[in-house]
Design an enzyme around this catalytic site. Structure first.
Site, PDB file in Angstrom:
ATOM      1  N   TYR A 111       4.856  -8.179  15.790  1.00 46.11           N
ATOM      2  CA  TYR A 111       4.963  -6.937  15.017  1.00 46.11           C
ATOM      3  C   TYR A 111       5.581  -5.823  15.863  1.00 46.11           C
ATOM      4  O   TYR A 111       6.585  -5.219  15.476  1.00 46.11           O
ATOM      5  CB  TYR A 111       3.567  -6.538  14.536  1.00 46.11           C
ATOM      6  CG  TYR A 111       3.527  -5.305  13.662  1.00 46.11           C
ATOM      7  CD1 TYR A 111       4.041  -5.324  12.378  1.00 46.11           C
ATOM      8  CD2 TYR A 111       2.947  -4.125  14.125  1.00 46.11           C
ATOM      9  CE1 TYR A 111       3.981  -4.198  11.568  1.00 46.11           C
ATOM     10  CE2 TYR A 111       2.877  -2.998  13.315  1.00 46.11           C
ATOM     11  CZ  TYR A 111       3.393  -3.034  12.037  1.00 46.11           C
ATOM     12  OH  TYR A 111       3.334  -1.920  11.248  1.00 46.11           O
ATOM     13  N   ASP A 114      10.084  -7.026  -3.448  1.00 48.28           N
ATOM     14  CA  ASP A 114       8.885  -7.462  -2.716  1.00 48.28           C
ATOM     15  C   ASP A 114       8.713  -8.957  -2.931  1.00 48.28           C
ATOM     16  O   ASP A 114       8.986  -9.463  -4.017  1.00 48.28           O
ATOM     17  CB  ASP A 114       7.660  -6.693  -3.260  1.00 48.28           C
ATOM     18  CG  ASP A 114       6.532  -6.651  -2.246  1.00 48.28           C
ATOM     19  OD1 ASP A 114       6.012  -7.724  -1.909  1.00 48.28           O
ATOM     20  OD2 ASP A 114       6.179  -5.540  -1.786  1.00 48.28           O
ATOM     21  N   ALA A 167      10.548   2.184   8.010  1.00 46.21           N
ATOM     22  CA  ALA A 167       9.134   2.442   8.283  1.00 46.21           C
ATOM     23  C   ALA A 167       8.803   1.738   9.597  1.00 46.21           C
ATOM     24  O   ALA A 167       8.425   0.581   9.617  1.00 46.21           O
ATOM     25  CB  ALA A 167       8.275   1.888   7.147  1.00 46.21           C
ATOM     26  N   LYS A 186      10.740 -12.522  11.685  1.00 53.34           N
ATOM     27  CA  LYS A 186      11.942 -12.728  10.854  1.00 53.34           C
ATOM     28  C   LYS A 186      12.101 -11.571   9.868  1.00 53.34           C
ATOM     29  O   LYS A 186      13.201 -11.088   9.625  1.00 53.34           O
ATOM     30  CB  LYS A 186      11.823 -14.029  10.050  1.00 53.34           C
ATOM     31  CG  LYS A 186      12.177 -15.270  10.823  1.00 53.34           C
ATOM     32  CD  LYS A 186      12.140 -16.463   9.866  1.00 53.34           C
ATOM     33  CE  LYS A 186      12.335 -17.763  10.606  1.00 53.34           C
ATOM     34  NZ  LYS A 186      12.029 -18.929   9.752  1.00 53.34           N
ATOM     35  N   PHE A 242       0.831  -1.207   0.000  1.00 52.68           N
ATOM     36  CA  PHE A 242       0.000   0.000   0.000  1.00 52.68           C
ATOM     37  C   PHE A 242       0.871   1.266   0.000  1.00 52.68           C
ATOM     38  O   PHE A 242       0.864   2.040  -0.970  1.00 52.68           O
ATOM     39  CB  PHE A 242      -0.947  -0.069   1.209  1.00 52.68           C
ATOM     40  CG  PHE A 242      -1.560   1.228   1.621  1.00 52.68           C
ATOM     41  CD1 PHE A 242      -2.219   2.040   0.691  1.00 52.68           C
ATOM     42  CD2 PHE A 242      -1.506   1.648   2.946  1.00 52.68           C
ATOM     43  CE1 PHE A 242      -2.787   3.251   1.077  1.00 52.68           C
ATOM     44  CE2 PHE A 242      -2.080   2.847   3.338  1.00 52.68           C
ATOM     45  CZ  PHE A 242      -2.702   3.654   2.396  1.00 52.68           C
TER      46      PHE A 242
END
Ligand code: NAD
Ligand code: UDP
Ligand code: UDP
Length: 315
Positions: free
Chosen positions: A149, A37, A118, A95, A17
């Site tokens: 996360y 990616d 980010a 990871k 996104f």
């Protein structure tokens, strides 16, 4: 070697996104962009319109494995970002956050590239101070379902600072707050995309908990400008710096606004609140204003209308 104005820029997570908007913007400024990616949550469709640009290159690669390319700058975005996706395979999430960051920092060290992380407002966890300033160390449950996360990103920040202190790698850390806009995943469970899709389909709008929890939503174009300004900020400015829109709204108010803007007949229903769901979140962006001369300009209503238009088209 590129000339002074044209840089070779690596964007990890470039098919996602935020990454796809960043690819688009940096290409429009004339830079060479390498998008890396593994398409875990990213989509080819997000970058399909860029493929004809000769300055754009795409590489399918999982950044938990090493990568040898020559670049001037790295925007390191690769990481599943929504709770549904990052909790689907928590070990892969951590990871990606940790091994992935080590590899990108190793690459930055070897090529002397500047590297931007980010990071996320999730490093503040369920915050006990409000609004959140960069000096706040956070309140994170290290063993909860969000930890892969939150702790992954906290460790990534640690790695960035250690590579900076130990190896003089030039780093920039953005703590991104909830961001929304066209190309959000229709099925990643984020509140803005869920509510808009439910409203457009005339389905019930699912509020988790009583809807009194708050978030502050930043429109994608504002976020992209903030990230680029951070990358180009003064050499000695590393961050971390909050990037987000300080306008705070409860989830119930957001639901009502989306029903109004879509003219939907959907009803609101209440579902259980997920574990460790933060109660309030609002960025203090004083530092970004001072150091980057940045602040978001898009009003929530304006951004929601553009996002609604996008979902109308793809549904
Ligand atoms: P996204 O899921 O759309 O993008 C992440 C991209 O990374 C995807 O294209 C995915 O395929 C790729 N990826 C994941 N694991 C990878 C791996 N191991 N190797 C290579 N590529 C991999 O998410 P997004 O919303 O665009 O988020 C981008 C970044 O911004 C993430 O690091 C996220 O943590 C951060 N962030 C986003 C928000 C938000 O509100 N969207 C808020 C805070 C932080
Ligand atoms: N690395 C990479 N690309 C590079 C340089 C390094 O992917 O261009 C990876 C490499 O595999 C290593 C990691 O980054 O595991 C960390 O690199 P660093 O130089 O810090 O560590 P070392 O190679 O000394 O273990
Ligand atoms: N949420 C909700 N209904 C949904 C999806 C999310 O009420 O269909 C809530 C969620 O519990 C959280 C807020 O909206 O309190 C923002 O959720 P999101 O997953 O978008 O982002 P995050 O929790 O990571 O800030």
């Amino acid at each position: 070697m590129s000339n002074y104005f044209t840089k070779r820029i690596l964007i990890t997570g470039g098919a996602g996104f935020i990454g796809s908007h960043l690819c688009e913007k940096l290409l429009s400024e004339g830079h060479e962009v390498l998008c890396v990616d593994n398409f875990y949550t990213g989509k080819r469709a997000n970058i399909a319109h860029l493929l004809s640009n000769p300055n754009f290159e795409i590489l399918r690669h999982d950044i938990t494995f090493s990568l040898y390319v020559e670049v001037d700058e790295i925007y390191h975005l690769a990481c599943p970002a929504s709770p549904v996706h990052y909790q689907f395979d928590p070990v892969q999430t951590i990871k990606t956050a940790v091994h992935g960051s080590i590899n990108m920092l190793g690459l930055a060290k070897r090529t002397k590239a500047k590297i931007l992380l980010a990071s996320t407002s999730e490093v503040y966890g369920d915050p006990t101070v409000h609004p959140q300033q960069e000096t706040y160390w956070g309140n994170v449950n290290p063993i909860g379902p969000r930890a892969c996360y939150d702790e992954g990103k906290r460790c990534a920040e640690t790695l960035f600072f250690d590579y900076h202190r130990q190896h003089k790698v030039r780093i920039k850390i953005a703590r991104i707050f909830n961001t929304y806009g066209p190309r959000m995943h229709p099925n990643d469970g984020r509140v803005v995309s869920n509510f808009i899709i439910q409203a457009l389909k005339g389905e019930d709008i699912t509020i988790y908990g009583d809807g009194s929890q708050t978030r502050s939503f930043c429109y994608i174009d504002d976020m992209i400008e903030g990230l680029i300004k951070l990358m180009n900020s003064e050499n000695d400015f590393t961050g971390p710096v909050n990037l987000g829109n300080p306008f705070e709204i409860s989830i119930l108010e957001l639901a009502k606004k989306i029903i109004e803007l879509t003219g939907s007949k959907s009803k609101i229903v209440f579902k259980p609140l997920p574990d460790d769901d933060p109660k309030r979140r609002q960025p203090d962006i004083t530092l970004a204003k001072q150091k980057l001369n940045w602040q978001p300009f898009t009003l929530l209503e304006e951004g929601l209308l553009k996002t609604i238009e996008y979902f109308r088209k793809i549904l």
